[in-house]
Design a protein around this motif. Sequence first.
Motif, PDB file in Angstrom:
ATOM      1  N   LEU A   4      46.965  59.862 -44.782  1.00 32.99           N
ATOM      2  CA  LEU A   4      45.805  59.675 -43.892  1.00 32.99           C
ATOM      3  C   LEU A   4      45.369  58.216 -44.027  1.00 32.99           C
ATOM      4  O   LEU A   4      44.516  57.887 -44.851  1.00 32.99           O
ATOM      5  CB  LEU A   4      44.668  60.558 -44.366  1.00 32.99           C
ATOM      6  N   VAL A   5      45.945  57.371 -43.240  1.00 34.53           N
ATOM      7  CA  VAL A   5      45.715  55.937 -43.401  1.00 34.53           C
ATOM      8  C   VAL A   5      44.303  55.562 -42.953  1.00 34.53           C
ATOM      9  O   VAL A   5      43.828  56.059 -41.920  1.00 34.53           O
ATOM     10  CB  VAL A   5      46.766  55.159 -42.585  1.00 34.53           C
ATOM     11  N   GLY A   6      43.658  54.673 -43.719  1.00 36.02           N
ATOM     12  CA  GLY A   6      42.333  54.190 -43.335  1.00 36.02           C
ATOM     13  C   GLY A   6      41.397  54.156 -44.530  1.00 36.02           C
ATOM     14  O   GLY A   6      41.283  55.148 -45.247  1.00 36.02           O
TER      15      GLY A   6
ATOM     16  N   GLU B 282      38.239  64.441 -31.854  1.00 37.17           N
ATOM     17  CA  GLU B 282      38.946  64.253 -30.582  1.00 37.17           C
ATOM     18  C   GLU B 282      40.444  64.424 -30.796  1.00 37.17           C
ATOM     19  O   GLU B 282      40.922  64.348 -31.924  1.00 37.17           O
ATOM     20  CB  GLU B 282      38.671  62.832 -30.062  1.00 37.17           C
ATOM     21  N   SER B 283      41.126  64.578 -29.688  1.00 41.75           N
ATOM     22  CA  SER B 283      42.571  64.744 -29.781  1.00 41.75           C
ATOM     23  C   SER B 283      43.216  63.476 -30.342  1.00 41.75           C
ATOM     24  O   SER B 283      42.790  62.364 -30.030  1.00 41.75           O
ATOM     25  CB  SER B 283      43.121  65.031 -28.393  1.00 41.75           C
ATOM     26  N   GLY B 284      44.207  63.675 -31.186  1.00 42.04           N
ATOM     27  CA  GLY B 284      44.964  62.541 -31.713  1.00 42.04           C
ATOM     28  C   GLY B 284      44.281  61.788 -32.841  1.00 42.04           C
ATOM     29  O   GLY B 284      44.733  60.721 -33.243  1.00 42.04           O
ATOM     30  N   THR B 285      43.191  62.347 -33.384  1.00 39.48           N
ATOM     31  CA  THR B 285      42.478  61.647 -34.461  1.00 39.48           C
ATOM     32  C   THR B 285      43.068  61.952 -35.836  1.00 39.48           C
ATOM     33  O   THR B 285      42.688  61.317 -36.825  1.00 39.48           O
ATOM     34  CB  THR B 285      40.978  62.039 -34.485  1.00 39.48           C
ATOM     35  N   GLY B 286      43.945  62.944 -35.901  1.00 39.57           N
ATOM     36  CA  GLY B 286      44.563  63.254 -37.203  1.00 39.57           C
ATOM     37  C   GLY B 286      44.052  64.548 -37.813  1.00 39.57           C
ATOM     38  O   GLY B 286      44.097  64.714 -39.030  1.00 39.57           O
ATOM     39  N   LYS B 287      43.611  65.495 -36.975  1.00 40.90           N
ATOM     40  CA  LYS B 287      43.055  66.746 -37.506  1.00 40.90           C
ATOM     41  C   LYS B 287      44.113  67.520 -38.293  1.00 40.90           C
ATOM     42  O   LYS B 287      43.838  68.097 -39.326  1.00 40.90           O
ATOM     43  CB  LYS B 287      42.502  67.605 -36.365  1.00 40.90           C
ATOM     44  N   GLU B 288      45.329  67.512 -37.760  1.00 41.38           N
ATOM     45  CA  GLU B 288      46.367  68.257 -38.481  1.00 41.38           C
ATOM     46  C   GLU B 288      46.671  67.597 -39.831  1.00 41.38           C
ATOM     47  O   GLU B 288      46.891  68.282 -40.829  1.00 41.38           O
ATOM     48  CB  GLU B 288      47.645  68.370 -37.641  1.00 41.38           C
ATOM     49  N   LEU B 289      46.661  66.276 -39.854  1.00 38.61           N
ATOM     50  CA  LEU B 289      46.891  65.585 -41.133  1.00 38.61           C
ATOM     51  C   LEU B 289      45.798  65.960 -42.136  1.00 38.61           C
ATOM     52  O   LEU B 289      46.064  66.129 -43.320  1.00 38.61           O
ATOM     53  CB  LEU B 289      46.882  64.070 -40.937  1.00 38.61           C
TER      54      LEU B 289
ATOM     55  N   GLY C  91      55.922  51.175 -39.797  1.00 36.46           N
ATOM     56  CA  GLY C  91      56.838  51.479 -40.898  1.00 36.46           C
ATOM     57  C   GLY C  91      57.522  52.812 -40.654  1.00 36.46           C
ATOM     58  O   GLY C  91      58.735  52.944 -40.781  1.00 36.46           O
ATOM     59  N   ARG C  92      56.722  53.807 -40.237  1.00 40.68           N
ATOM     60  CA  ARG C  92      57.266  55.149 -40.003  1.00 40.68           C
ATOM     61  C   ARG C  92      58.261  55.136 -38.829  1.00 40.68           C
ATOM     62  O   ARG C  92      59.344  55.692 -38.903  1.00 40.68           O
ATOM     63  CB  ARG C  92      56.109  56.107 -39.706  1.00 40.68           C
ATOM     64  N   ILE C  93      57.861  54.451 -37.741  1.00 34.82           N
ATOM     65  CA  ILE C  93      58.708  54.408 -36.545  1.00 34.82           C
ATOM     66  C   ILE C  93      60.042  53.722 -36.880  1.00 34.82           C
ATOM     67  O   ILE C  93      61.123  54.206 -36.528  1.00 34.82           O
ATOM     68  CB  ILE C  93      57.981  53.650 -35.401  1.00 34.82           C
TER      69      ILE C  93
ATOM     70  N   VAL D 183      44.722  57.842 -32.610  1.00 35.75           N
ATOM     71  CA  VAL D 183      45.893  57.382 -33.355  1.00 35.75           C
ATOM     72  C   VAL D 183      47.187  57.760 -32.622  1.00 35.75           C
ATOM     73  O   VAL D 183      48.157  57.018 -32.651  1.00 35.75           O
ATOM     74  CB  VAL D 183      45.899  57.949 -34.789  1.00 35.75           C
ATOM     75  N   ARG D 184      47.159  58.897 -31.942  1.00 36.19           N
ATOM     76  CA  ARG D 184      48.380  59.292 -31.231  1.00 36.19           C
ATOM     77  C   ARG D 184      48.717  58.269 -30.147  1.00 36.19           C
ATOM     78  O   ARG D 184      49.872  57.891 -29.961  1.00 36.19           O
ATOM     79  CB  ARG D 184      48.249  60.679 -30.624  1.00 36.19           C
ATOM     80  N   GLU D 185      47.695  57.806 -29.417  1.00 38.29           N
ATOM     81  CA  GLU D 185      47.954  56.819 -28.375  1.00 38.29           C
ATOM     82  C   GLU D 185      48.489  55.525 -28.992  1.00 38.29           C
ATOM     83  O   GLU D 185      49.428  54.914 -28.491  1.00 38.29           O
ATOM     84  CB  GLU D 185      46.688  56.528 -27.569  1.00 38.29           C
ATOM     85  N   LEU D 186      47.893  55.130 -30.113  1.00 35.21           N
ATOM     86  CA  LEU D 186      48.348  53.921 -30.805  1.00 35.21           C
ATOM     87  C   LEU D 186      49.811  54.087 -31.225  1.00 35.21           C
ATOM     88  O   LEU D 186      50.633  53.179 -31.050  1.00 35.21           O
ATOM     89  CB  LEU D 186      47.467  53.687 -32.042  1.00 35.21           C
ATOM     90  N   GLU D 187      50.119  55.255 -31.727  1.00 36.88           N
ATOM     91  CA  GLU D 187      51.482  55.540 -32.182  1.00 36.88           C
ATOM     92  C   GLU D 187      52.464  55.454 -31.000  1.00 36.88           C
ATOM     93  O   GLU D 187      53.522  54.826 -31.103  1.00 36.88           O
ATOM     94  CB  GLU D 187      51.500  56.944 -32.784  1.00 36.88           C
ATOM     95  N   ASN D 188      52.082  56.054 -29.882  1.00 39.63           N
ATOM     96  CA  ASN D 188      52.937  56.023 -28.687  1.00 39.63           C
ATOM     97  C   ASN D 188      53.160  54.589 -28.217  1.00 39.63           C
ATOM     98  O   ASN D 188      54.271  54.204 -27.833  1.00 39.63           O
ATOM     99  CB  ASN D 188      52.303  56.825 -27.541  1.00 39.63           C
TER     100      ASN D 188
HETATM  101  N1  LIG Z   1      44.728  58.509 -40.289  1.00 33.70           N
HETATM  102  C1  LIG Z   1      45.993  58.561 -39.868  1.00 33.70           C
HETATM  103  N2  LIG Z   1      46.959  57.908 -40.533  1.00 33.70           N
HETATM  104  C2  LIG Z   1      48.241  57.936 -40.123  1.00 33.70           C
HETATM  105  N3  LIG Z   1      48.667  58.606 -39.045  1.00 33.70           N
HETATM  106  C3  LIG Z   1      47.756  59.291 -38.350  1.00 33.70           C
HETATM  107  C4  LIG Z   1      46.377  59.294 -38.718  1.00 33.70           C
HETATM  108  N4  LIG Z   1      45.713  60.060 -37.839  1.00 33.70           N
HETATM  109  C5  LIG Z   1      46.620  60.511 -36.972  1.00 33.70           C
HETATM  110  N5  LIG Z   1      47.851  60.055 -37.264  1.00 33.70           N
HETATM  111  C6  LIG Z   1      49.083  60.318 -36.508  1.00 33.70           C
HETATM  112  O1  LIG Z   1      48.711  60.496 -35.152  1.00 33.70           O
HETATM  113  C7  LIG Z   1      49.388  61.601 -34.578  1.00 33.70           C
HETATM  114  C8  LIG Z   1      48.377  62.644 -34.161  1.00 33.70           C
HETATM  115  O2  LIG Z   1      47.801  63.222 -35.324  1.00 33.70           O
HETATM  116  P1  LIG Z   1      47.414  64.774 -35.406  1.00 33.70           P
HETATM  117  O3  LIG Z   1      48.445  65.618 -34.720  1.00 33.70           O
HETATM  118  O4  LIG Z   1      47.084  65.107 -36.819  1.00 33.70           O
HETATM  119  O5  LIG Z   1      46.102  64.721 -34.503  1.00 33.70           O
HETATM  120  P2  LIG Z   1      45.224  65.925 -33.960  1.00 33.70           P
HETATM  121  O6  LIG Z   1      43.813  65.480 -34.015  1.00 33.70           O
HETATM  122  O7  LIG Z   1      45.596  67.184 -34.708  1.00 33.70           O
HETATM  123  O8  LIG Z   1      45.692  66.025 -32.468  1.00 33.70           O
HETATM  124  P3  LIG Z   1      45.492  67.262 -31.426  1.00 33.70           P
HETATM  125  O9  LIG Z   1      44.021  67.435 -31.214  1.00 33.70           O
HETATM  126  O10 LIG Z   1      46.161  66.805 -30.203  1.00 33.70           O
HETATM  127  O11 LIG Z   1      46.144  68.461 -32.061  1.00 33.70           O
HETATM  128  C9  LIG Z   1      50.354  62.113 -35.644  1.00 33.70           C
HETATM  129  O12 LIG Z   1      51.614  61.531 -35.458  1.00 33.70           O
HETATM  130  C10 LIG Z   1      49.738  61.634 -36.926  1.00 33.70           C
HETATM  131  O13 LIG Z   1      50.709  61.452 -37.921  1.00 33.70           O
END
Ligand SMILES: Nc1ncnc2c1ncn2[C@@H]1O[C@H](COP(=O)(O)OP(=O)(O)OP(=O)(O)O)[C@@H](O)[C@H]1O
Length: 514
Positions: free
Chosen positions: A170-172, A199-206, A357-359, A387-392
């Motif tokens: 969980l970077v940050g 919000e979507s893509g914020t890292g909830k699953e992480l 790094g991951r990509i 973060v998802r948009e940034l990753e994309n």
């Molecule tokens: N803090 C973080 N550090 C590193 N990678 C992150 C971080 N937050 C999100 N990501 C990356 O961004 C992408 C989206 O993260 P994740 O699926 O956990 O978000 P989410 O909030 O669960 O999204 P959704 O609401 O769409 O299910 C993943 O590839 C994840 O690895």
Amino acid sequence: MSTPNPNASRPAQILVVDDEPDLRTLYELTLLREGYRVEAAGSVSEACEHLDAGRFDAVITDMRLPDGLGMQILQRIQQDQRSERCVVMTAYGSAENAVEALKAGAFDYLTKPVDLKQFRSVVASAVQAPAQVAAPNRPTRSAETIEPTEEAGKSAPAIGGSGAAALERLVGESEPMRLVKARIAKVARGMAPVLVRGESGTGKELVARAVHACSQRSDGPFVAVNCGAIPENLLEAEFFGARKGSYTGSAQDRDGYFQAARGGTLFLDEIGDLPLAMQSKLLRAIQERSVRPIGSTQEDAVDVRIVSATHKDLHAEVQAGRFRQDLFYRLNVIEIAVPALRDRREDLPALCHALLGRIARDAGMPAPTLSAEVLLQLAAHPLHGNVRELENLLHRAVALSEGDVLHVDLMGTTTAPAPLERTLEPPPAAAPPAAQVAPAAPARAPATVPPDLQTYLDEQERQILVRALQETGFNRTAAAARLGLSLRQIRYRIARLGITTPHGDDANGFGSDE
Ligand SMILES: Nc1ncnc2c1ncn2[C@@H]1O[C@H](COP(=O)(O)OP(=O)(O)OP(=O)(O)O)[C@@H](O)[C@H]1O
């Protein structure tokens, strides 16, 4: 008979508090038979005397005691920053007490009349992994452990290797992210249900994965379920399992997610998308801690910790009658709010570094460097998809860049479907990312009969879905309508075929469904 505390040289010590002598004896005998050392008390004051005289691995207390409430014992343990895990026994139907106890830091709760099998299982998980418990003045710091920060409270356990790694993923280091990590470390140790909001893509699953990895269940399974992606008629079988012959095509007994997550964590993603009928069944499973597979007359006891996530405002969903209040109350015992990227812009450099790094690692190439100029550009970009948009965006940049210099094209990024086309022509395992941005191609008829019909048909279906999605600006409702499917059906197909859209399963913002 189970062997409690396999790692410990001494048997675990348990304090049982109940004012009914018969019940106290029953609990004592049950625990002694399991090999624990047991002391018993009949009131709050007696319990405090035992606590003054020694240390325990767990305290099991009734809620109503002649001179006060079991909560007072829990509060005492919390205030003194003691390491005992506290299990509270509450009267049947008093969900409020159970939730209140979990919020106050109880490890778990049991409902009276207590089922002895459940009693044994809850006590076993409460005394598990004692080496991770950092008793006051006896820190267990090692090269592989990290201490939670102050928000986590001094009585929280040190985090083991897998937990530390999950927190690092969980970077940050911004203040909001530090608080999120501290909260994860603090709440991971108990059984209280956790709701991850953001919000979507914020890292909830992480975050959910980190809660699991920091808990004493980290050796157990982490089962992630996207509640919005399963067709409604399959939900019950998917969640609770099904017995052979219980419905057409069920040729053998099948476990559901609850059984698969036994001893671990069940992650219910997009919980706000669960239909009302299924919400009632889920509530029952959580309350009873058992599930009944379709076609079975027996209940299966399940020992799972529930972590759920949503990008929706569940309060508003409750108000609108789309989400059961009682289920919300049960799931939302502990809340973790994940900040949007716009609220932690200072994390951008570290995030870019980690994501690049991951990509690059996935693509088998050296990580490109990001110039200060590009970072400034990114910092000024709205990044609604977090973060998802940034990753994309970085994915696309790596694919399109030549040499070591990374060029980021921010034009129309919120609509750009970077990783989506990955699925058009499945690349070989170590294909460079350029293969991932090949433009969508129309389905081609096979020159010969395909050697694997299902794979071939999946590929055709994938291409059609991707096209429909692209042509509708990634609005799944519109894409579904074009293809004569329901929203649920298209979500299911998208998930089954592993198609990644710019907003994932998001229903907010650009390309939204609703
Ligand atoms: N803090 C973080 N550090 C590193 N990678 C992150 C971080 N937050 C999100 N990501 C990356 O961004 C992408 C989206 O993260 P994740 O699926 O956990 O978000 P989410 O909030 O669960 O999204 P959704 O609401 O769409 O299910 C993943 O590839 C994840 O690895």
